[in-house]
Enzyme design. Structure first.
Site, mmCIF file in Angstrom:
data_model
loop_
_atom_site.group_PDB
_atom_site.id
_atom_site.type_symbol
_atom_site.label_atom_id
_atom_site.label_comp_id
_atom_site.label_asym_id
_atom_site.label_seq_id
_atom_site.Cartn_x
_atom_site.Cartn_y
_atom_site.Cartn_z
ATOM 1 N N ILE A 8 0.833 -1.197 0.000
ATOM 2 C CA ILE A 8 0.000 0.000 0.000
ATOM 3 C C ILE A 8 0.869 1.248 0.000
ATOM 4 C CG2 ILE A 8 -1.753 1.293 1.300
ATOM 5 C CD1 ILE A 8 -2.588 -1.484 2.473
ATOM 6 N N LYS A 9 0.442 2.223 -0.774
ATOM 7 C CA LYS A 9 1.104 3.528 -0.804
ATOM 8 C C LYS A 9 0.205 4.528 -0.089
ATOM 9 C CE LYS A 9 2.364 7.188 -4.117
ATOM 10 N NZ LYS A 9 2.555 7.511 -5.549
#
Length: 296
Positions: free
Chosen positions: A202-203
């Site tokens: 996840i960013k």
């Protein structure tokens, strides 16, 4: 065909040495298939467990923003210093040399521009394109709390399903609208939803208060989004704090390609992420490389 009588009997079975089964180095990724792990190991450095992603996909909704007017001139010189490139299929095919050995994270969601409601995205790239382009991950924007939250979550889960089928990881990119609170409570909610529904990593954005609670409550790796351009020392400090508080690297764009010396900046970011260099020493490295480049 070889003569069966001439085949030597195998003798070295090493029965006194048990075979080792090593766990995968990335958080929450041990049960994934070999192909997904292999692709993740090309995005994240197995020695440091971290990544420096260079994000240059802004044009898919912003057009030729500052620093991305000419990808061939402004961005290709930075490629040797990145672990992976995050971009669109149009830029990959038209500009990036196929001889590059850097891993590719392909932007696969889209559908609206800055002139419209950004959360109204759809899947814009077929899984077959990701396979053809030999990418290491597919990036999907997720708008938790946005007007089209449900559709964006469904986009992500669709790509997770297809990615698992073909061995390609899915990167969930958390988007924050203008009216959303950028606090730990919101980011804990956003990243946990993405992880619970299958995103492989996840960013998300860094916050000064409580970021360690975001990373610790997320069962998969988090990479820090660079966000808008800030002074170089501040950006290096942000990257340093993020990895010290549990991020598995950074995905920077504007804080690198809009820097006064992008080549120096990306090397300074690498020093922070992979070598645990302090912001002060990394900033000294930035100035040394910048001044050397100016004098040559």
């Amino acid at each position: 065909m070889p003569d069966i009588d001439e085949i030597k009997e195998a003798k070295k079975f090493y029965s006194d040495i048990p075979q080792k089964t090593e766990g995968f180095f990335l958080k929450g990724s041990n049960s994934l298939d070999w192909g997904i792990k292999n692709r993740l190991a090309r995005i994240f450095n197995p020695e440091s467990g971290r990544t420096v992603m260079l994000a240059v996909d802004h044009g898919y909704f912003q057009g030729p923003t500052t620093g991305l007017e000419r990808i061939d001139i402004n961005i290709l010189p930075l490629v040797p210093y990145a672990d992976t490139l995050m971009l669109t299929r149009g830029i990959l095919r038209s500009i990036v040399p196929p001889t590059t050995t850097k891993s590719i994270v392909l932007r696969v969601s889209g559908g609206t521009s800055i002139l419209k409601e950004l959360s109204n995205e759809d899947i814009a790239v077929d899984i077959e394109e990701s396979i053809r382009l030999n990418v290491c991950a597919m990036a999907v924007q997720v708008f938790i709390g946005g007007e089209h939250e449900r559709e964006s979550i469904k986009n992500m889960t669709t790509m997770v399903d297809m990615g698992m089928r073909y061995g390609i990881p899915t990167l969930a990119v958390t988007a924050v609208g203008k009216d959303m609170n950028r606090d730990a409570r919101y980011f804990r909610l956003a990243v946990r939803i993405c992880a619970e529904l299958g995103a492989n990593y996840i960013k998300t954005y860094y916050i000064e208060k409580g970021f360690e609670t975001v990373t610790s409550s997320c069962p998969v790796p988090i990479v820090m989004a660079g966000g808008k351009k800030i002074p170089e020392f501040d950006a290096l400090t942000m990257a340093y704090n993020a990895v010290k508080q549990g991020a598995s690297g950074v995905d920077m764009g504007r804080n690198i390609f809009q820097s006064e010396s992008p080549v120096a900046m990306i090397q300074a970011v690498r020093a922070v992420v992979h070598d645990n260099e302090t912001p002060e020493k990394a900033f000294d490295l930035y100035n040394t490389i910048k001044n050397h480049s100016a004098g040559s």
